[in-house]
Enzyme design. Structure first.
Site, PDB file in Angstrom:
ATOM      1  N   HIS A 187       0.857  -1.194   0.000  1.00 48.01           N
ATOM      2  CA  HIS A 187       0.000   0.000   0.000  1.00 48.01           C
ATOM      3  C   HIS A 187       0.896   1.249   0.000  1.00 48.01           C
ATOM      4  CE1 HIS A 187      -3.507   2.497   0.730  1.00 48.01           C
ATOM      5  NE2 HIS A 187      -2.730   3.199   1.531  1.00 48.01           N
ATOM      6  N   ASP A 218      -7.390  -1.689   4.142  1.00 48.12           N
ATOM      7  CA  ASP A 218      -6.032  -1.275   4.514  1.00 48.12           C
ATOM      8  C   ASP A 218      -5.849  -1.189   6.034  1.00 48.12           C
ATOM      9  OD1 ASP A 218      -5.792  -0.968   1.763  1.00 48.12           O
ATOM     10  OD2 ASP A 218      -6.238   1.176   1.836  1.00 48.12           O
ATOM     11  N   LYS A 269      18.840  43.297 -37.823  1.00 52.84           N
ATOM     12  CA  LYS A 269      18.455  44.502 -38.541  1.00 52.84           C
ATOM     13  C   LYS A 269      19.371  44.602 -39.749  1.00 52.84           C
ATOM     14  CE  LYS A 269      19.757  48.535 -38.986  1.00 52.84           C
ATOM     15  NZ  LYS A 269      19.505  48.748 -40.423  1.00 52.84           N
ATOM     16  N   PRO A 270      18.829  44.253 -40.916  1.00 50.09           N
ATOM     17  CA  PRO A 270      19.667  44.363 -42.116  1.00 50.09           C
ATOM     18  C   PRO A 270      19.796  45.827 -42.506  1.00 50.09           C
ATOM     19  CG  PRO A 270      17.467  43.518 -42.676  1.00 50.09           C
ATOM     20  CD  PRO A 270      17.477  43.767 -41.195  1.00 50.09           C
ATOM     21  N   GLN A 282      19.262  49.245 -44.236  1.00 49.88           N
ATOM     22  CA  GLN A 282      17.948  49.763 -44.662  1.00 49.88           C
ATOM     23  C   GLN A 282      17.800  49.782 -46.187  1.00 49.88           C
ATOM     24  OE1 GLN A 282      17.153  54.074 -44.515  1.00 49.88           O
ATOM     25  NE2 GLN A 282      18.921  54.215 -43.157  1.00 49.88           N
ATOM     26  N   GLY A 293      29.945  46.502 -40.284  1.00 51.70           N
ATOM     27  CA  GLY A 293      29.663  47.823 -40.849  1.00 51.70           C
ATOM     28  C   GLY A 293      30.908  48.682 -40.781  1.00 51.70           C
ATOM     29  N   CYS A 353      34.361  44.283 -48.294  1.00 47.51           N
ATOM     30  CA  CYS A 353      35.117  44.812 -47.154  1.00 47.51           C
ATOM     31  C   CYS A 353      36.592  44.478 -47.240  1.00 47.51           C
ATOM     32  CB  CYS A 353      34.528  44.302 -45.857  1.00 47.51           C
ATOM     33  SG  CYS A 353      34.351  42.539 -45.848  1.00 47.51           S
TER      34      CYS A 353
HETATM   35  P1  NAP Z   1      27.359  51.314 -41.587  1.00 45.35           P
HETATM   36  O1  NAP Z   1      26.919  52.623 -42.022  1.00 45.35           O
HETATM   37  O2  NAP Z   1      28.255  51.220 -40.435  1.00 45.35           O
HETATM   38  O3  NAP Z   1      26.049  50.457 -41.334  1.00 45.35           O
HETATM   39  C1  NAP Z   1      26.081  49.124 -40.971  1.00 45.35           C
HETATM   40  C2  NAP Z   1      24.793  48.771 -40.271  1.00 45.35           C
HETATM   41  O4  NAP Z   1      24.724  49.497 -39.060  1.00 45.35           O
HETATM   42  C3  NAP Z   1      23.551  49.159 -41.067  1.00 45.35           C
HETATM   43  O5  NAP Z   1      22.561  48.196 -40.861  1.00 45.35           O
HETATM   44  C4  NAP Z   1      23.181  50.480 -40.422  1.00 45.35           C
HETATM   45  O6  NAP Z   1      21.828  50.834 -40.589  1.00 45.35           O
HETATM   46  C5  NAP Z   1      23.489  50.194 -38.986  1.00 45.35           C
HETATM   47  N1  NAP Z   1      23.612  51.366 -38.135  1.00 45.35           N
HETATM   48  C6  NAP Z   1      23.878  52.634 -38.493  1.00 45.35           C
HETATM   49  N2  NAP Z   1      23.875  53.432 -37.398  1.00 45.35           N
HETATM   50  C7  NAP Z   1      23.613  52.654 -36.338  1.00 45.35           C
HETATM   51  C8  NAP Z   1      23.477  52.872 -34.945  1.00 45.35           C
HETATM   52  N3  NAP Z   1      23.616  54.074 -34.408  1.00 45.35           N
HETATM   53  N4  NAP Z   1      23.189  51.839 -34.154  1.00 45.35           N
HETATM   54  C9  NAP Z   1      23.056  50.614 -34.664  1.00 45.35           C
HETATM   55  N5  NAP Z   1      23.143  50.335 -35.975  1.00 45.35           N
HETATM   56  C10 NAP Z   1      23.447  51.337 -36.810  1.00 45.35           C
HETATM   57  O7  NAP Z   1      28.074  50.526 -42.753  1.00 45.35           O
HETATM   58  P2  NAP Z   1      27.557  50.335 -44.228  1.00 45.35           P
HETATM   59  O8  NAP Z   1      27.727  51.620 -44.923  1.00 45.35           O
HETATM   60  O9  NAP Z   1      26.237  49.704 -44.253  1.00 45.35           O
HETATM   61  O10 NAP Z   1      28.599  49.258 -44.739  1.00 45.35           O
HETATM   62  C11 NAP Z   1      29.811  49.596 -45.232  1.00 45.35           C
HETATM   63  C12 NAP Z   1      30.896  49.351 -44.203  1.00 45.35           C
HETATM   64  O11 NAP Z   1      30.845  48.007 -43.739  1.00 45.35           O
HETATM   65  C13 NAP Z   1      32.259  49.501 -44.800  1.00 45.35           C
HETATM   66  O12 NAP Z   1      33.065  50.212 -43.923  1.00 45.35           O
HETATM   67  C14 NAP Z   1      32.769  48.077 -44.934  1.00 45.35           C
HETATM   68  O13 NAP Z   1      34.146  47.971 -44.914  1.00 45.35           O
HETATM   69  C15 NAP Z   1      32.128  47.452 -43.756  1.00 45.35           C
HETATM   70  N6  NAP Z   1      32.051  46.008 -43.906  1.00 45.35           N
HETATM   71  C16 NAP Z   1      32.872  45.255 -43.135  1.00 45.35           C
HETATM   72  C17 NAP Z   1      32.865  43.883 -43.276  1.00 45.35           C
HETATM   73  C18 NAP Z   1      33.758  43.045 -42.435  1.00 45.35           C
HETATM   74  O14 NAP Z   1      33.546  41.847 -42.395  1.00 45.35           O
HETATM   75  N7  NAP Z   1      34.745  43.594 -41.777  1.00 45.35           N
HETATM   76  C19 NAP Z   1      31.993  43.287 -44.172  1.00 45.35           C
HETATM   77  C20 NAP Z   1      31.157  44.093 -44.938  1.00 45.35           C
HETATM   78  C21 NAP Z   1      31.207  45.463 -44.790  1.00 45.35           C
HETATM   79  P3  NAP Z   1      21.375  51.675 -41.887  1.00 45.35           P
HETATM   80  O15 NAP Z   1      21.185  50.662 -42.936  1.00 45.35           O
HETATM   81  O16 NAP Z   1      20.147  52.375 -41.504  1.00 45.35           O
HETATM   82  O17 NAP Z   1      22.503  52.621 -42.202  1.00 45.35           O
END
Ligand code: NAP
Length: 913
Positions: free
Chosen positions: A111, A147, A607-608, A610, A660, A717
């Site tokens: 039980h 039980d 966030k790609p 824009q 970026g 880049c």
């Molecule tokens: P970016 O102006 O630095 O922008 C990159 C990303 O960050 C975008 O999505 C952007 O949004 C965003 N962003 C901008 N201001 C921000 C903030 N205050 N807070 C958070 N996110 C923010 O660069 P990009 O002109 O797009 O790309 C070109 C640069 O990327 C070049 O310098 C290149 O050498 C570099 N890159 C580096 C690599 C690597 O692997 N090292 C690879 C690819 C590119 P928005 O779209 O609204 O601007």
């Protein structure tokens, strides 16, 4: 020990079968008969089959008595075995006193409570309901009471706060009970078994909980009593509560998984009215919160509505699911076929309410069901679908749904979204244009949108939703919930399978993805197909393989003698990860980061850029088809200044993966520190040096030198930002470059013969014009391009070549991110200074050297301050090789095994023993 014991076992179930097996191991006892319940359909009780396998006579009686009188025939059959001891391990039947006293040594009975407490059929439930601090079992000598007979032995255990009826039975009452039955029989055989009369002090006789009226949960009591009641009936049959719907109707449900809740008020809950409760209960992400009369709270994790168990947190979502009622004749024929499969497995007639597991099915039966259903109906099915729909009618409903979807994929969902129809490349492609949050496409707050411009004709292609700070919060909450909920349930291997499935879907849709990428970013189609999309698929496949290979170490630390110590590390996902990517390789940047992030077990939002979010949104659609749980992947097109910033600032985001520019990278790092000290990795800009020595293979150097700059129209880049060409070959090198440039086809990126498409967007295009003007102004020689491609609409920038570039010029130091070749000369006798000049930059992303002299090449690789070094090749990246910069090109790697560490944290566990 007496060897003359002739034992009759009266009972049923696995417990009785285990007791039988145990007694058989003591070869001195003779089991003369087993008395059990009749078969249910064609399925016999496990005690009967165990006995039969040992050639023990088995008797199956529906009842031993009629109208309170023992059935003479049944008693005669019992007597025929000549038992000297009756053992009743677990017996649900009423055994007449003629049988109880029919064995010369009497009857011993198991039980599951510490008698005299909790006499009756539901002793375990009452142990918990009454909040007893100890639970246990008794083996007693049966008499004609319920039980009440004298005790032979008792065993006890503490009731743990996490105990339910199931756990206490499985961890103690069952295993210890079987052993104790063996000991009790030994004591009887040895003549040492006591008969301790039960006292009536503290005796209780408690109601049977198999009666539905006793299962009703009284909500007018303290939180502790509510909790005890629910766990006392968990998992069978479940405490009953009644939900009061808004339309006045009532719905009975059963509650499971209760615990005392002390984490403070919940955020974002929805009220749910329960009958008998003055204040509403709250459905929240952790379950259903009920307030007791003492003001304390109980949280309930699961609710059974009808036959379906759901997470309590999903209460309001589940309400939308309506069962199918309009079956066709063909579907009804399938129902019969399915029923046949179930019956063959369960060996019992199948009804709409037959529960696969309650009917006794185990894990092998699940495998068999899945295989047979897949074969019979040609529909992919996973084991988890059986667990999600264990009741026949639900299972059938699910089967018909997936057959009707026609996708052949049981997990595929019908996706509703607003999108636009891209007609390009001889295709019509539906592209989502809304935010993707928690597995669904939704509008942005206040329907904010962004114009997406086609760089080839400068026309608006479509509008996509533009995420606000609140939208980011919504996505983070969804990712947070998924991280601690559905995603945790997915094992690493399943995670890898989901990623592989996603990669397969990307492969199936690669022409669509490449077309979108080409139209949206201006990438040449063939390059988009091979690199933008091809390398994205490779990344998902590569990281899928890592999922079940993420492991820690055992570490030999110094023990504190005389004790020993075991120290080991665990690699754990970080949590919610924010990803922010640029526009140059939109899907590839997403995939490089997200594949590693997901493989490590995190959830994320991205966030790609824009200007080019379209492939990310199409990708989001594929994640649903692949079967990723909602919330694991979220995609939010939007502006960096608000949506991007909100990701960097969010308190629940624990890691940020950013690619970026260097200035934005610095800004983001500050935000990561100021918000919650989130971990970050930064892949930033570059000004990568490429040194071409005169002893190189010049054909190869020209070919790779061209691609080091003009690949993906310079929006690369790792593009070589500065070429140092040895003076002896300088002019010839320039001549060949110009020759190739003059024959370069510039135009529509979708045209297969095009080698150079438009720049990504206007602001970037304008910056390139300024960059060239500055180069000219500073005295560099512009030998080619430097302007818009004449007579062509769209952001077409001429491939450009500057020579005579001095070290202190702006164009020698700053990245253009466009198709601009910057050439400086050096003298071959001074290798040291060219190395020094190559390092004279704040960037350190990539580098390259062309020479046939292995010593020069290796010396360059030693001395150059860059994360990537190419020798006699350029742009040769691979998903298995780590990628990332030094100095102001950032830190943290994408790709390769090292990338996983960016998305993992190490926990060190030390155990002393
Ligand atoms: P970016 O102006 O630095 O922008 C990159 C990303 O960050 C975008 O999505 C952007 O949004 C965003 N962003 C901008 N201001 C921000 C903030 N205050 N807070 C958070 N996110 C923010 O660069 P990009 O002109 O797009 O790309 C070109 C640069 O990327 C070049 O310098 C290149 O050498 C570099 N890159 C580096 C690599 C690597 O692997 N090292 C690879 C690819 C590119 P928005 O779209 O609204 O601007």
């Amino acid at each position: 020990m007496s060897s003359s014991l002739r034992i009759a076992i009266i009972g049923q179930s696995n417990f009785a079968a285990d007791v039988l097996e145990l007694l058989l191991e003591r070869s001195i006892f003779q089991i003369v008969g087993v008395f059990t319940i009749p078969d249910k359909g064609s399925r016999e009780d496990v005690l009967a089959s165990t006995a039969a396998s040992h050639n023990i006579p088995v008797f199956k009686f529906a009842s031993w008595r009629r109208k309170g009188m023992a059935l003479p025939d049944v008693v005669a059959q019992y007597k025929s075995v000549g038992a000297t001891l009756n053992v009743l391990p677990y017996c649900s039947q009423f055994i007449p006193i003629e049988v109880i006293d029919g064995a010369s040594l009497g009857s011993i009975c198991y039980h599951p409570s510490l008698l005299p407490r909790h006499r009756g059929a539901s002793a375990i439930s009452w142990t918990l309901i009454e909040g007893d601090e100890v639970a246990g079992f008794s083996i007693f000598w049966a008499d004609d009471g319920l039980d009440t007979g004298p005790l032979l032995l008792q065993r006890q255990t503490n009731v743990e706060p996490t105990d339910t009826l199931d756990t206490i039975y499985k961890r103690f009452l069952y295993p210890e009970g079987v052993k104790a039955m063996g000991e009790a029989v030994d004591m009887v055989a040895q003549g040492t078994a006591p008969k301790i009369i039960q006292t009536e002090v503290s005796a209780t006789y408690d109601p049977a909980m198999f009666k539905a009226e006793n299962q009703l949960l009284d909500l007018q009591q303290s939180a502790e009593r509510i909790w005890n009641f629910v766990r006392g009936l968990d998992s069978v049959p479940g405490a009953i509560a009644t939900v009061l719907e808004d339309d006045g109707s009532e719905q009975q449900v059963r509650l499971f998984g209760a615990h005392i809740y002390s984490a403070g008020p919940v955020k974002g809950g929805q009220p749910l009215k329960l009958k008998g409760l003055a204040k509403p209960a709250w459905v929240h992400e952790g379950g259903l919160l009920i307030e007791g009369t003492d003001g304390a709270f109980v949280n309930v994790r699961r609710i059974k509505r009808g036959s379906k168990m759901i997470n309590a947190s999903d209460w309001f979502k589940q309400a939308e699911h309506q069962p199918i009622t309009d079956f066709t004749d063909d579907e009804l024929a399938k129902r019969t076929q399915l029923s046949g499969i179930w019956q063959a497995i369960l060996k019992e007639p199948i009804e709409a309410t037959t529960d696969f597991f309650a009917a006794g099915a185990g894990s092998m039966d699940v495998v068999r069901l899945v295989e047979e259903v897949k074969e019979a109906f040609d529909v992919p099915l996973e084991n988890e679908h059986v667990f999600m729909a264990p009741v026949f009618e639900e299972f059938f409903d699910q089967l018909i749904r997936s057959l009707r979807q026609g996708s052949g994929d049981a997990s595929a969902k019908q996706l509703n979204y607003e999108g636009f129809l891209l007609q390009a490349n001889k295709r019509e492609i539906r592209v989502p244009t809304q935010l993707f949050i928690n597995g669904a496409f939704i509008d942005a707050e206040q329907q904010r949108t962004l114009d997406i411009i086609n760089p080839t004709d400068e026309q608006v292609l479509c509008q996509v939703a533009c995420a606000s700070v609140n939208d980011v919060d919504k996505a983070v909450q969804a990712a947070h919930k998924a991280f601690f909920g559905a995603w945790k349930q997915v094992s690493p291997r399943q995670r890898g399978q989901l990623m592989l499935k996603l990669a397969d879907l990307m492969e199936q849709h690669k022409e669509e993805l490449a077309t979108i990428e080409s139209v949206d970013s201006g990438a040449v189609y063939t390059l988009a197909l091979k690199t933008h999309i091809g390398m994205s698929i490779d990344a998902w496949r590569y990281f899928a393989g890592w999922c079940d290979k993420i492991q820690g170490n055992t570490i030999p630390v110094n023990p504190a003698r005389p004790n020993n110590v075991l120290t080991f590390t665990r690699k754990e996902p970080i949590g919610v990860v924010g990803l922010i990517t640029p526009w140059n390789y939109p899907l590839m940047m997403l995939s490089w980061k997200m594949a590693a992030c997901i493989a490590a077990g995190n959830t994320c939002l991205i966030k790609p850029a824009q200007t080019c979010p379209l492939t990310a949104l199409k990708f989001a659609e594929l994640t649903v088809l692949a079967g990723f749980p909602p919330g694991v992947i979220n995609v939010l097109p939007g502006k960096g200044s608000d949506a991007g910033q909100a990701v960097a600032d969010h308190q629940l985001v624990r890691k940020l993966g950013f690619t970026g520019s260097t200035p934005i990278g610095k800004h983001i790092m500050k935000s990561c520190a100021a918000s919650n000290l989130k971990k970050c990795s930064l892949e930033l800009g570059g000004k990568s040096p490429l040194i071409i020595f005169a002893d190189c293979d010049l054909d190869k150097a020209v070919k790779h030198g061209m691609s080091s700059v003009f690949f993906n129209k310079g929006e690369n880049c790792i593009a070589a930002g500065r070429l140092f060409v040895e003076d002896r070959i300088h002019d010839e090198f320039v001549r060949r470059v110009l020759k190739d440039l003059r024959s370069m086809t510039i135009g529509d990126p979708l045209n297969r013969s095009t080698a150079h498409g438009p720049q990504n967007h206007k602001a970037h295009f304008d910056k390139l014009l300024e960059y060239c003007e500055r180069g000219v102004a500073e005295g560099a020689t512009l030998v080619y391009g430097g302007c818009r491609v004449p007579n062509l609409k769209g952001y077409f920038f001429m491939p450009t070549v500057f020579t005579n570039v001095e070290d202190d010029m702006f164009i020698a130091q700053e990245e253009s991110f466009g198709p601009i070749m910057i050439i400086s000369k050096f003298n071959g006798s001074d290798v040291d200074s060219v190395m020094e000049r190559a390092n004279r930059t704040e960037y350190g992303l990539a580098s390259g050297v062309f020479t046939k002299d292995i010593s020069k090449a290796l010396s360059f690789a030693d001395r150059i301050e860059a994360g990537t070094v190419f020798v006699n090749v350029y742009n040769k990246t691979d998903v298995a090789a780590p990628f990332g910069g030094f100095k102001q090109s950032g830190f943290g790697k994408d790709l390769g095994q090292e990338a996983l560490n960016e998305y993992l944290k190490t926990k060190c566990v030390t155990i002393e023993y």
